[in-house]
Scaffold this motif. Structure first.
Motif, PDB file in Angstrom:
ATOM      1  N   ARG A 275      54.010 -22.986 156.299  1.00  0.00           N
ATOM      2  CA  ARG A 275      52.567 -22.845 156.460  1.00  0.00           C
ATOM      3  C   ARG A 275      52.256 -23.464 157.738  1.00  0.00           C
ATOM      4  N   GLU A 277      54.056 -23.214 160.353  1.00  0.00           N
ATOM      5  CA  GLU A 277      54.481 -22.158 161.469  1.00  0.00           C
ATOM      6  C   GLU A 277      53.624 -20.798 161.424  1.00  0.00           C
ATOM      7  N   SER A 278      53.038 -20.613 160.253  1.00  0.00           N
ATOM      8  CA  SER A 278      51.968 -19.453 160.241  1.00  0.00           C
ATOM      9  C   SER A 278      50.532 -19.896 160.863  1.00  0.00           C
ATOM     10  N   ARG A 279      50.270 -20.921 161.260  1.00  0.00           N
ATOM     11  CA  ARG A 279      49.078 -21.318 161.650  1.00  0.00           C
ATOM     12  C   ARG A 279      48.724 -20.655 163.071  1.00  0.00           C
ATOM     13  N   GLU A 280      47.600 -20.383 163.425  1.00  0.00           N
ATOM     14  CA  GLU A 280      47.224 -19.882 164.788  1.00  0.00           C
ATOM     15  C   GLU A 280      47.570 -21.085 165.967  1.00  0.00           C
ATOM     16  N   VAL A 281      48.047 -20.770 167.007  1.00  0.00           N
ATOM     17  CA  VAL A 281      48.369 -21.885 167.900  1.00  0.00           C
ATOM     18  C   VAL A 281      47.059 -21.914 168.853  1.00  0.00           C
ATOM     19  N   LEU A 282      46.355 -23.255 168.987  1.00  0.00           N
ATOM     20  CA  LEU A 282      45.102 -23.423 169.459  1.00  0.00           C
ATOM     21  C   LEU A 282      45.220 -23.583 170.972  1.00  0.00           C
ATOM     22  N   ARG A 311      46.148 -29.022 168.443  1.00  0.00           N
ATOM     23  CA  ARG A 311      47.167 -28.463 168.951  1.00  0.00           C
ATOM     24  C   ARG A 311      48.295 -29.555 169.684  1.00  0.00           C
TER      25      ARG A 311
END
Length: 369
Positions: A275, A277-282, A311
């Motif tokens: 989960r 790894e699936s998040r958007e990189v801010l 981040r």
């Protein structure tokens, strides 16, 4: 040579008291097809891994069989002779009669075909002791995950680099993923899959599937579909794990062959990390807070940068001596891992030093105090 796999399957059926399951037959055909010298099979406990290995050892001791290699030894590698003794019993059951002399002691496991002097024997987990292997037909590596990562990697290097001294030599490895730690040599070998000269077969429940679903369980436990005692045992363990969450991790590791640590002290579960790894990189916004961990002597130093929006970035610094290649070997890490970290800019190498200077923070010019 092209017919070798078919011969092995047919002759295996002749010596085995149990029916050969389609899953095991497919693996045998992949293992003994032309051009394959390294084969790995991984599936949950209870699915006849030791039985299959023991019967292959026995087949190598049957004159004129597909695996009979006159003058060449058959070698079994295991974490201990006690562990090797499990598959040794399956081999012995397939070789009755007076033609074989068996040695089974606290120091030695060996069988000799008396009319010809052909031998098969077991060795324990010494990478240094395996360096001299040469006159063998096949090495069977039983339960690689049972070795600690450093010794296991050394032993694997020793046996795989013994291949090629004699035409047709093979290395066959069979075992569960657990209790090997994720990211060490055995799970990495399985995850790499089949390739040039290598055949890998693995049954493992994907992390996104429900761990207690019978459909998930039966798909990775082929023997449970035809052997009622194993099916009852697995279902009982599943029901116990439903009631006692502390048992779930062990069930997943050994009955689903998942890449989880089989003990309780785990930093983060695999599904939780997926989960993350699936998040958007801010983006980087404003200043960050930096945490520093300074290592001593040959240890790494690290910096963790955290921004207000969530981040985070991590960097490490290590001395340039010994080289990254040597460090990978000493730490029993996959070849190329540290070099890839350096290429990605995550690992900063302080070249020419055995002890790093104070690290730079986030690759900026300002040194930390």
């Amino acid at each position: 040579m092209a017919a070798l796999a078919s011969q092995v399957v047919r002759q295996y059926r002749d010596i085995s008291p149990d029916k050969l399951l389609p899953f095991h037959e497919r693996w045998l055909r992949g293992t003994f097809r032309p051009g394959i010298d390294t084969s790995a099979l991984s599936l949950p406990r209870g699915n006849a891994k030791s039985a299959v290995t023991g019967r292959l050892v026995a087949l190598s001791m049957v004159p004129d069989s597909a695996l009979w290699r006159p003058g060449l030894e058959t070698v079994v590698v295991a974490a201990s002779l006690k562990q090797a003794r499990i598959l040794w019993r399956f081999a012995k059951a397939c070789l009755p009669g007076d033609d074989y002399r068996w040695v089974d002691s606290s120091q030695e496991l060996k069988v000799t075909h008396k009319p010809t002097g052909q031998v098969a024997y077991a060795i324990s987990s010494s990478g240094r002791g395996a360096m001299g292997l040469s006159q063998f037909g096949t090495i069977y590596f039983d339960e690689p995950a049972a070795l600690d990562p450093r010794n296991g990697a050394l032993l694997f290097d020793a046996v795989r680099q013994s291949l090629g001294k004699v035409d047709g030599q093979r290395l066959v490895m069979i075992g569960t993923r657990a209790p090997a730690d994720p990211g060490t040599w055995w799970p990495n070998l399985l995850d790499s899959g089949s390739g040039d000269g290598t055949h890998v077969t693995m049954l493992s429940a994907p992390p996104e599937e429900p761990w207690d679903s019978w459909q998930t369980i039966r798909r990775v436990n082929p023997v449970a579909n035809v052997h009622a005692p194993l099916r009852r045992t697995i279902l009982r363990e599943r029901d116990e794990a439903r009631k006692k969450p502390t048992l779930r991790r062990s069930f997943e590791a050994y009955r689903l062959n998942r890449s989880v640590l089989a003990y309780e002290d785990v930093l983060i579960e695999a599904e939780d990390w997926l989960r993350v790894e699936s998040r958007e990189v801010l983006p980087r916004e404003g200043a960050c807070v930096v945490g520093i961990d300074l290592g001593g002597e040959r240890s790494w130093s690290a910096a963790w940068c955290l921004w207000e929006n969530g981040r985070s970035e991590c960097y490490a610094v290590c001395p340039g001596l010994p080289s990254l290649e040597e460090r990978e070997r000493q730490d029993a890490m996959p070849a190329g891992l540290y070099r890839q970290l350096a290429a990605d800019g995550v690992l900063i190498v302080d070249e020419g030093r055995r002890v790093s200077k104070r690290p730079r923070c986030c690759k900026c010019s300002k040194r930390t105090a």
